[in-house]
Design an enzyme around this catalytic site. Structure first.
Site, PDB file in Angstrom:
ATOM      1  CG  ASP A 115      -1.932  -0.998   1.001  1.00  0.00           C
ATOM      2  OD1 ASP A 115      -2.035  -1.893   0.293  1.00  0.00           O
ATOM      3  OD2 ASP A 115      -2.670  -0.998   2.059  1.00  0.00           O
ATOM      4  CG  ASP A 116       0.046   3.718   2.318  1.00  0.00           C
ATOM      5  OD1 ASP A 116      -0.920   3.393   2.039  1.00  0.00           O
ATOM      6  OD2 ASP A 116       0.566   3.850   3.569  1.00  0.00           O
ATOM      7  CG  HIS A 166      -4.364   2.697  -0.366  1.00  0.00           C
ATOM      8  ND1 HIS A 166      -5.249   2.180   0.300  1.00  0.00           N
ATOM      9  CD2 HIS A 166      -3.393   3.332   0.360  1.00  0.00           C
ATOM     10  CE1 HIS A 166      -4.919   2.137   1.472  1.00  0.00           C
ATOM     11  NE2 HIS A 166      -3.693   2.692   1.518  1.00  0.00           N
ATOM     12  CG  HIS A 170      -3.580   7.103   2.852  1.00  0.00           C
ATOM     13  ND1 HIS A 170      -3.608   7.104   4.339  1.00  0.00           N
ATOM     14  CD2 HIS A 170      -3.216   6.156   2.260  1.00  0.00           C
ATOM     15  CE1 HIS A 170      -3.320   5.789   4.654  1.00  0.00           C
ATOM     16  NE2 HIS A 170      -2.920   5.201   3.458  1.00  0.00           N
ATOM     17  CG  HIS A 257       2.248  -0.078   4.451  1.00  0.00           C
ATOM     18  ND1 HIS A 257       2.252  -0.726   5.411  1.00  0.00           N
ATOM     19  CD2 HIS A 257       1.305   0.800   4.349  1.00  0.00           C
ATOM     20  CE1 HIS A 257       0.960  -0.713   5.857  1.00  0.00           C
ATOM     21  NE2 HIS A 257       0.387   0.261   5.058  1.00  0.00           N
TER      22      HIS A 257
HETATM   23 ZN    ZN Z   1      -2.618   3.096   3.305  1.00  0.00          ZN
END
Ligand code: ZN
Length: 314
Positions: A115-116, A166, A170, A257
Site C-alpha cells: 500500500d501507499d 488506495h 489517503h 507498504h
Molecule cells: Zn494506506
C-alpha cells in the site's frame, strides 16, 4: 485454392512432362495437377495419384521440383504461397506476464499486497525483487503518488502485477461526504488508467476505514487483509516477518507498504520463508479467481476462515 491455380496454365504441361519422365513412363494424357505442396524451402512436390495414366501399379509417386526451377511457372498466387511456405507459421510465444491460472482451493495461496506507493525511492527495488522471484503481487496505489510517478505504476502493471486503488490522498473515507468519497476513488482510477491504460477493479480503504456510507459509494470491491504485518509501525524485519509467518494461512492477504525501505529491503527473505512454508504467491485477482467480486463488498481472504470468502459451492 485449387492447386492448379498455383501454376500458370501454359506451364502446367511442363510439370506433367517432368512428372512423367521422372518415372520413366510416357503418357499421352496430361496429368491433372491436383496434389501440389510446397515445403518450407519453397520446393514444389507434385504427388501423382494411383489412378494416373502413367502408373500401372498401385501407390503414389511424387516429384519434387526445386524452388528456383518452379518459380517462373507460378502464378502470382503461387508465388505468394511459395513465399509463405518458406516462412513457416510459428505459434506465438506465451506471454509470461499473463495471469497464470492457480487453483487456490487446492494450492496454498497467499497474496502479498503493498500500500501507499508508488515511491521512487523504494518501489523500483521491490519490482526488481518480485520479478526475479517470479511471484504475483498487488499494489494499492495512492492516486496522488500515481499521478506523480506514472512510470512506476506502468512498470507495476506491465510486469503483470495488479494495481488497485488506495484513494487519491489517503483520507479516512468515513469522515468524508459521499461525493468526496466518489471523487477520491474516481480521481485515482483516472490517474492509474492514464499510466496503465487499465482502470483498477479493486480498492483498499486507508486505515481500513469502512462504514455503510463508504461501502455504498466506493463502487468497487473492497479488499481487506487477513495478515497485518505492522511493517509501518515496527520498521523491523526481525519483527514483521515473524508476525506474517505467524498469521499466514492458505488464502491469506498480507498487508505491507512499499514506501518503507525497511519493508522493501527484506522482501526476498519474506518470499523465501513463505515459499518454504508451501505458499504460492499470487495477485489478489488470482487469489479470488472464480469468485465474482461485488462493488461495496469486503474481501479479506479466500476460504472458510473468519472474514474469508469461500469458492462458490464450497
Ligand atoms: Zn494506506
Amino acid at each position: 485454392m485449387p492447386s492448379a491455380e498455383l501454376v500458370i496454365p501454359g506451364h502446367r504441361g511442363q510439370l506433367s512432362i517432368l512428372a512423367q519422365s521422372s518415372h520413366g513412363v510416357n503418357a499421352t494424357a496430361p496429368l491433372s495437377l491436383t496434389d501440389l505442396a510446397f515445403d518450407d524451402a519453397g520446393n514444389l512436390t507434385l504427388t501423382l495419384p494411383a489412378a494416373a495414366p502413367i502408373l500401372s501399379d498401385t501407390g503414389y509417386r511424387s516429384l519434387t521440383v526445386p524452388a528456383a526451377t518452379v518459380r517462373p511457372w507460378l502464378t502470382v498466387l503461387g508465388r505468394r504461397v511459395q513465399d509463405g511456405a518458406a516462412r513457416p507459421w510459428k505459434p506465438p510465444t506465451p506471454d509470461p506476464k499473463a495471469l497464470r491460472h492457480v487453483n487456490c482451493d487446492i494450492v496454498a495461496c497467499a497474496a502479498l499486497t503493498y500500500d501507499d506507493g508508488p515511491a521512487q525511492a523504494t518501489t523500483p527495488r521491490l519490482l526488481t525483487m518480485l520479478e526475479k522471484a517470479g511471484v504475483g503481487a498487488t499494489f494499492f496505489a495512492v492516486g496522488g503518488a500515481a499521478n506523480y510517478s506514472p512510470q512506476l505504476v506502468k512498470a507495476e502493471h506491465d510486469a503483470g502485477f495488479t494495481v488497485g486503488n488506495h484513494t487519491w490522498s489517503h483520507p479516512d473515507l468515513r469522515r468524508l461526504s459521499p461525493g468526496a468519497v466518489v471523487d477520491q476513488i474516481q480521481r485515482t482510477n483516472i490517474a492509474v488508467k492514464a499510466a496503465t491504460r487499465e482502470e483498477p477493479t479493486l480498492m483498499r480503504p486507508p486505515f481500513g476505514g469502512v462504514d455503510q456510507m463508504v461501502r455504498q459509494n466506493v463502487g468497487m470491491p473492497i479488499i481487506f487483509w487477513s495478515v497485518d504485518s505492522l511493517d509501518w509501525l515496527t520498521r523491523d524485519p526481525a519483527k514483521y516477518i515473524p508476525a506474517i509467518m505467524r498469521q499466514v494461512s492458505p488464502g491469506a492477504i498480507v498487508l505491507e507498504h512499499d514506501i518503507h525501505a525497511t519493508t522493501v529491503d527484506h522482501q526476498v527473505e519474506l518470499i523465501a520463508d513463505l515459499q518454504r512454508a508451501g505458499y504460492t504467491l499470487v495477485t489478489v485477482p488470482q487469489l479470488f479467481s472464480g469468485i465474482d467480486l461485488q462493488p461495496g463488498q469486503m474481501y479479506g481472504c479466500r476460504g472458510h476462515g473468519r472474514g474469508c470468502t469461500p469458492s462458490p459451492g464450497r
